[in-house]
Design a protein around this motif. Structure first.
Motif, PDB file in Angstrom:
ATOM      1  N   PHE A   1       0.765  -1.269  -0.347  1.00 15.71           N
ATOM      2  CA  PHE A   1       0.100   0.029   0.296  1.00 15.71           C
ATOM      3  C   PHE A   1       0.889   1.107   0.464  1.00 15.71           C
ATOM      4  O   PHE A   1       1.551   1.798   0.927  1.00 15.71           O
ATOM      5  N   GLY A   2       1.422   1.791  -0.888  1.00 18.04           N
ATOM      6  CA  GLY A   2       2.329   2.935  -0.771  1.00 18.04           C
ATOM      7  C   GLY A   2       2.170   3.452  -2.471  1.00 18.04           C
ATOM      8  O   GLY A   2       1.485   2.908  -3.559  1.00 18.04           O
ATOM      9  N   TRP A   3       3.080   3.927  -3.258  1.00 18.48           N
ATOM     10  CA  TRP A   3       3.359   5.017  -3.888  1.00 18.48           C
ATOM     11  C   TRP A   3       5.387   4.805  -4.051  1.00 18.48           C
ATOM     12  O   TRP A   3       5.363   4.910  -3.453  1.00 18.48           O
ATOM     13  N   LEU A   4       5.732   4.319  -5.941  1.00 22.30           N
ATOM     14  CA  LEU A   4       6.746   4.248  -5.768  1.00 22.30           C
ATOM     15  C   LEU A   4       6.776   5.534  -6.931  1.00 22.30           C
ATOM     16  O   LEU A   4       6.202   5.087  -8.514  1.00 22.30           O
ATOM     17  N   MET A   5       7.583   6.654  -6.818  1.00 24.80           N
ATOM     18  CA  MET A   5       7.842   7.337  -7.967  1.00 24.80           C
ATOM     19  C   MET A   5       9.169   7.852  -8.403  1.00 24.80           C
ATOM     20  O   MET A   5       9.930   7.866  -7.134  1.00 24.80           O
ATOM     21  N   SER A   6       9.670   8.180  -9.175  1.00 20.14           N
ATOM     22  CA  SER A   6      10.715   8.005  -9.823  1.00 20.14           C
ATOM     23  C   SER A   6      10.848   9.467  -9.063  1.00 20.14           C
ATOM     24  O   SER A   6      12.287   9.866  -9.567  1.00 20.14           O
ATOM     25  N   GLU A   7      10.321  10.632  -9.315  1.00 26.06           N
ATOM     26  CA  GLU A   7      10.159  11.938  -8.955  1.00 26.06           C
ATOM     27  C   GLU A   7      10.040  12.579  -7.864  1.00 26.06           C
ATOM     28  O   GLU A   7       8.247  12.079  -8.468  1.00 26.06           O
TER      29      GLU A   7
END
Ligand SMILES: [Cu+2]
Length: 174
Positions: free
Chosen positions: A90-96
């Motif tokens: 439950f989360g967000w993986l963001m490159s920036e």
């Protein structure tokens, strides 16, 4: 006030319908020649149908010619910042996560597991952009932030018991 206006309007229109039905029922008892009325109103019907179709065609062509609507709002000359976004339970993986005001950003949104919703909220928690985060598929969101601040990314799709933990922040500076 609105409620009273709605009541009065409804009653007026209901009475009108009732009166029209009454008049029609009353008149239907009298036999008369309808031929000239038929001729006249068949013409009117054709006129209205043609006008309506013409108007609808013009409106459709005018409003739908720019499809698809998800084209970037920045010009082709500008290089957008591409951000890879992956939703997971439950989360967000963001490159920036840090951006500048006026910088065109293109979020490429996908999911590792189930369907999620990628929603960008401003500081007043008003949603300003969103798309679905789907497994094995990438949706694009184009945005150019106009105000500096801390924006929130929330999941918009109930995706499991810890759905409410799917919050992250991005910052936009001048
Ligand atoms: Cu989610």
């Amino acid at each position: 006030m609105v409620q009273t206006a709605a009541w009065v309007t409804s009653l007026v229109f209901m009475s009108l319908v009732f009166i029209v039905f009454g008049v029609v029922a009353w008149k239907s008892r009298v036999k008369s020649d309808y031929e000239h009325i038929k001729k006249k109103w068949y013409k009117a019907r054709i006129f209205y149908a043609t006008t309506l179709v013409t108007i609808l065609l013009v409106v459709c062509i005018y409003t739908l010619r720019e499809l698809p609507y998800d084209l970037p709002i920045y010009g082709e000359a500008q290089d957008p910042t591409i951000v890879d976004v992956e939703a997971v339970q439950f989360g967000w993986l963001m490159s920036e996560t840090e951006f500048k005001v006026g910088e065109p950003v293109e979020f490429h949104v996908t999911s590792k597991d189930v369907n999620h919703g990628f929603g960008i909220y401003d500081e007043d928690l008003t949603i300003i952009a969103q798309t679905q985060a789907m497994p094995e598929y990438t949706n694009n969101v184009y945005i150019t932030f106009t105000k500096p601040g801390t924006y929130k990314i929330l999941c918009l799709e109930y995706c499991g018991t810890a759905h409410h933990y799917m919050v992250t922040e991005i910052t936009v500076t001048e």
